[in-house]
Structure formats: structure tokens, C-alpha cells
Design a protein around this motif. Sequence first.
Motif, PDB file in Angstrom:
ATOM      1  N   HIS A  33      25.705 -19.030 -31.685  1.00 42.10           N
ATOM      2  CA  HIS A  33      26.833 -18.836 -32.601  1.00 42.10           C
ATOM      3  C   HIS A  33      27.358 -17.412 -32.419  1.00 42.10           C
ATOM      4  CE1 HIS A  33      29.103 -19.782 -36.291  1.00 42.10           C
ATOM      5  NE2 HIS A  33      28.887 -18.526 -36.640  1.00 42.10           N
ATOM      6  N   ASP A  35      30.165 -14.656 -33.685  1.00 43.82           N
ATOM      7  CA  ASP A  35      31.074 -14.311 -34.778  1.00 43.82           C
ATOM      8  C   ASP A  35      32.092 -13.271 -34.333  1.00 43.82           C
ATOM      9  OD1 ASP A  35      30.065 -15.837 -37.031  1.00 43.82           O
ATOM     10  OD2 ASP A  35      28.257 -14.608 -36.858  1.00 43.82           O
ATOM     11  N   ASP A 175      26.905 -21.928 -42.450  1.00 49.15           N
ATOM     12  CA  ASP A 175      26.923 -20.571 -41.893  1.00 49.15           C
ATOM     13  C   ASP A 175      26.799 -19.519 -42.997  1.00 49.15           C
ATOM     14  OD1 ASP A 175      27.184 -18.421 -40.246  1.00 49.15           O
ATOM     15  OD2 ASP A 175      29.298 -18.744 -39.777  1.00 49.15           O
TER      16      ASP A 175
HETATM   17 ZN    ZN Z   1      29.692 -17.407 -38.269  1.00 49.49          ZN
END
Ligand code: ZN
Length: 217
Positions: A33, A35, A175
Motif C-alpha cells: 500500500h 500513500d 485503511d
Molecule cells: Zn492509505
Amino acid sequence: MKPIVAPSILAADFANLEKEISMINESQADWVHVDVMDGVFVPNISMGIPVVEAIKRYSKKPLDVHLMIVRPEQFVEAFRKAGAEVISVHVEACDHLHRNIQQIKALGAKAGVAINPHTSIQTLENVIDQIDLICVMSVNPGFGGQKFIEGTYKKIEGLKKLIQNSGSKALIEIDGGVNQDNAQLLLNAGADVLVAGNFVFSSGNPKEVIQRLKSLG
Ligand code: ZN
Ligand code: DX5
């Protein structure tokens, strides 16, 4: 069903990204993941396209890129070229969400839509059959290591119904603030994908934490 586990690289040691990605490669994690924050949509700046390219160079796992940026349509193509396989845009940042989703799919990526804690799941009603993933924010976006918002469980349950009633195949991703206290409960409520940043990287044994998350279900 076993969860899809996506460690959040935001909590990794940025001075040792190659080492951190090797750890993820060797672990049971399914996705990485990533960001992306622009300092406008969220009150923080994280990383951009060159860093995603660098992560892609080492990662054997698909990159799940979470765009916390305004006007994402200007950048999705560049993130796709950088190696993103799942691209999520925020419903709050898109004036033309339907068009943005089609754009991501036309680039050959999986299309995700992220919703902030204050955003109702009803905003997704008219696009739910078009999307591959819904990223439910269980903290306010912008920072890792925040406290999980308990109202998330109810949201997941509502979302599950919305997905079932529409015939959508969208996965529900959670999340923010995922840890040993809430992970199983999130899966019970209907979550499919667990993102975990600090829970994984602040532990003494990240691979073992990933394995523990993976063994839930
Ligand atoms: Zn995130
Ligand atoms: C928050 C980010 C999250 C964050 C999760 O804006 O979208 O992906 O990295 O980190 P933890 O698991 O530490 O809350």
C-alpha cells in the motif's frame, strides 16, 4: 476467506526502502500500500511518482496506490506508468468520479474509491458496480499511527449490503489504525483487504505480524 494484507510503506524506514521492500517480498503480504499525499487534500506531504517508480523496481507484490490528492485525474496516468496496479482516488477530491473511475480502468489498473470517515457510503451508490475496491478510511487521512475510528464496523456492514444488492464485486479495504484488537472484527464485519502501517513496521518482527494478519479470516 483469508484477507488480502497490504502493508503501508508510509510507516517504513524511507532511508532503507530496498530493505523494507525485500521484507515485504519475503513475507506473506499480498500488496504494497503506497500513500501519496499532496499537502492540499490532506495536511501532509508524503511521496510522489519517482518514489513509486523506485518501489516498483524492487517490489514483487502489486502496488496499491492510494491517492490523497486533489485533481487526481491529472496524475493517474503517471502513477499507472510508474507501476500502480490498484489506484484509489478520494470521492471527496473528484467532481467527476464516474469519469475518473473509467480513466483508471482504461489504463488497465484496478479502480478504487476511498471515502473519508465523515463520508456516507450512499455517495458510492451510483458507481459501486463500476469499481474494484472501496478504501474505507478508518482514520482521517494524512498520517500513519492514528487511532482507529470505531464507527467503521457499521460502515463496512452497510457497504457489504450495498455491494451485494448491486451485484458489484468490489473489495472492501480498511485503511488506518488496523491492529491485533480490530483486525478479526473487521473481517467479521465484511472487510476483504487490511492495510497496516505502524502495526507492521513498528513491531520487532514485521514478517511475523504480516503472517498473523494473513492467518485471520
Ligand atoms: Zn492509505
Ligand atoms: C493514512 C494512510 C494510511 C496509513 C495507515 O492517511 O492512508 O494508509 O499509512 O497507517 P497506520 O496503519 O499506521 O494507521
